[in-house]
Design a protein around this motif. Structure first.
Motif, PDB file in Angstrom:
ATOM      1  N   PRO A 112      56.570  50.776  24.836  1.00  0.00           N
ATOM      2  CA  PRO A 112      57.199  49.916  23.789  1.00  0.00           C
ATOM      3  C   PRO A 112      56.340  48.884  23.179  1.00  0.00           C
ATOM      4  O   PRO A 112      55.374  48.260  23.710  1.00  0.00           O
ATOM      5  N   ALA A 113      56.703  48.706  21.860  1.00  0.00           N
ATOM      6  CA  ALA A 113      55.795  47.580  21.046  1.00  0.00           C
ATOM      7  C   ALA A 113      55.734  46.565  21.432  1.00  0.00           C
ATOM      8  O   ALA A 113      54.889  45.868  21.306  1.00  0.00           O
ATOM      9  N   GLU A 114      56.920  46.176  21.995  1.00  0.00           N
ATOM     10  CA  GLU A 114      57.117  44.728  22.209  1.00  0.00           C
ATOM     11  C   GLU A 114      56.271  44.411  23.460  1.00  0.00           C
ATOM     12  O   GLU A 114      55.837  43.011  23.885  1.00  0.00           O
ATOM     13  N   GLU A 115      55.925  45.347  24.438  1.00  0.00           N
ATOM     14  CA  GLU A 115      54.997  45.114  25.612  1.00  0.00           C
ATOM     15  C   GLU A 115      53.630  45.519  25.540  1.00  0.00           C
ATOM     16  O   GLU A 115      52.831  45.173  26.186  1.00  0.00           O
ATOM     17  N   PHE A 116      53.020  46.218  24.353  1.00  0.00           N
ATOM     18  CA  PHE A 116      51.780  46.655  24.353  1.00  0.00           C
ATOM     19  C   PHE A 116      50.916  45.543  23.990  1.00  0.00           C
ATOM     20  O   PHE A 116      49.882  45.496  24.908  1.00  0.00           O
ATOM     21  N   ASP A 117      50.913  44.575  23.252  1.00  0.00           N
ATOM     22  CA  ASP A 117      50.135  43.434  23.055  1.00  0.00           C
ATOM     23  C   ASP A 117      49.928  42.606  24.337  1.00  0.00           C
ATOM     24  O   ASP A 117      48.936  42.096  24.865  1.00  0.00           O
ATOM     25  N   LYS A 118      51.084  42.376  24.975  1.00  0.00           N
ATOM     26  CA  LYS A 118      51.295  41.689  26.143  1.00  0.00           C
ATOM     27  C   LYS A 118      50.398  42.273  27.271  1.00  0.00           C
ATOM     28  O   LYS A 118      49.761  41.533  28.089  1.00  0.00           O
ATOM     29  N   GLU A 119      50.479  43.622  27.452  1.00  0.00           N
ATOM     30  CA  GLU A 119      49.693  44.308  28.576  1.00  0.00           C
ATOM     31  C   GLU A 119      48.341  44.133  28.231  1.00  0.00           C
ATOM     32  O   GLU A 119      47.680  44.290  29.021  1.00  0.00           O
ATOM     33  N   LYS A 120      47.991  44.383  27.006  1.00  0.00           N
ATOM     34  CA  LYS A 120      46.559  44.292  26.570  1.00  0.00           C
ATOM     35  C   LYS A 120      46.121  42.927  27.096  1.00  0.00           C
ATOM     36  O   LYS A 120      44.687  42.905  27.404  1.00  0.00           O
TER      37      LYS A 120
END
Length: 405
Positions: A112-120
């Protein structure tokens, strides 16, 4: 009690039924890891490992976590140089339901796009944690120095992780997270047919084939020092060693158990017990299908670094000249005991199921491994010692306030 099924799309499933055990463990291993990543995608396999747990379009990470907990199961994952493994364990009576949920997650994750940067960002914090641990950081440097880009940090670098895009991660998963690149092992009091049915439901309709894997050329840095403000100097001496499929690997294991494997080993007896230079000194083998390593590690006072290095090299020189029959006997006894005790542990049993399938295409009974070990001669062991302990393939890495001469 060990059975194997290969689905039409290439997915391999191996189970061992254990009616005498109440727990169960499953490993789902994809044949892709950080060592096989192209330079521009360093860290992508590890990012992907994290993103799988973010859920599917119909089951988010909270729902998954709650459902798994209700079954008394737990899940985890790890990324290596040549593999990414997803693990689930729990009671035998609920492991199939847990595997059903877990397989649905792995087969249907959607980044999910909304989680991608957060997980990075989470992975950047993970990198800082390693960077703040001199021994962990030194180990990463040692493997990278010994093997080149094949052994770059598994989690990537801050720059490489920051540069990764969601599209690159999805393309990587499409390329390598395929059924023909997946081996599943399960050990527990579970019927083989039931395991196959669960996995076929989630993976059986996927006909994608894995792209060809390229192994980066190996390179080596002979000596490296990383200055750190810390109390101890972290000392690493690394050597190229036999790859894990070498038939004479038992001879190497036997020799290196004598040299650095336990409190009775030569390294420990000399540097710890006789000289009192270190609290910890040990040697360990790591092997993959393409290469192996033997890494010696010691932590010491910075002022004693030169002496510790000299003593390790002295012990290597002495070891190349002789191995006693009594040392050989003790080493075989320790390795045999390790094999026997690991055969009683669920996690080790399922790891062996998967390892043997990946490496040999069949399960190897523990008795066969023990027979190979018992057949090692003193001459076999010494031959491997001379092959590995060679100046041309040694890498030295130090981390701490010590200044190399």
């Amino acid at each position: 009690m060990i059975r194997k099924t290969i689905l039409p799309n290439g997915l391999r499933i191996i189970t061992e039924k254990t009616p005498y055990l109440r727990g169960a463990v499953a490993h789902l291993r994809f044949g892709i890891g950080s060592g096989l990543e192209p330079f521009r995608l360093w860290g992508v396999a590890h990012v992907l490992e994290h993103m799988v747990f973010k859920g599917t379009p119909t089951m988010d990470q909270v729902v998954f976590g709650n459902e798994i907990a209700r079954l008394g199961c737990s899940t985890n994952a790890s990324t290596g140089f040549e593999s990414t493994t997803f693990e689930i364990d729990g009671p035998a009576e609920t492991i199939l339901q847990g595997l059903d949920l877990f397989a649905a997650l792995i087969a249907g994750f959607h980044v999910p796009a909304e989680e991608f940067d957060k997980e990075k960002d989470v992975i950047q914090e993970e990198w800082k944690m390693y960077r703040d641990d001199p021994s962990a950081w030194g180990e990463d440097l040692a493997y990278h120095s010994l093997l080149g880009n094949y052994a770059h940090p598994t989690i990537g670098t801050p720059e490489s992780v920051d540069a990764l895009t969601r599209r690159q991660v999805l393309e990587f998963s499409q390329a390598y997270y395929t059924p023909d690149n997946l081996v599943v092992g399960l050990v527990g009091n579970v019927e083989h047919e039931a395991v196959v049915e669960v996995l076929a439901k989630h993976f059986g309709g996927n006909a994608r084939k894995s792209q060809n894997l390229r192994v980066p050329p190996l390179s080596q840095i002979k000596s490296r020092h990383e200055e750190e403000e810390c109390e101890q100097e972290q000392v690493f001496l690394g050597f190229r060693a036999p790859a894990i499929q070498r038939p004479d690997l038992p001879a190497f294991d036997t020799a290196m158990t004598i040299f650095g494997g336990d409190s009775w080993s030569r390294l420990f007896q000399r540097l710890r017990n006789e000289l009192g230079l270190v609290y910890t000194v040990e040697g360990g083998y790591s092997g993959w299908q393409h290469v192996g390593t033997y890494m010696i590690y010691a932590g010491c006072q910075p002022s004693e670094t030169d002496r510790v290095l000299a003593e390790i090299l002295h012990e290597i020189d002495r070891f190349q000249r002789d191995i006693t029959e009594d040392e050989l006997l003790r080493s075989k006894a320790m390795l045999r005991a390790s094999l026997l005790m690991s055969s009683d542990q669920l996690g080790n049993k399922v790891q062996k199921l998967v390892d043997d399938e990946v490496l040999w295409g069949e399960w190897r009974p523990y008795e066969r491994d023990i027979a190979d070990l018992e057949g090692v001669t003193r001459e076999d062991a010494l031959r491997l010692v001379h092959e590995v302990f060679h100046d041309t393939q040694m890498t030295r890495v130090t981390v701490g306030p010590y200044q190399p001469k």
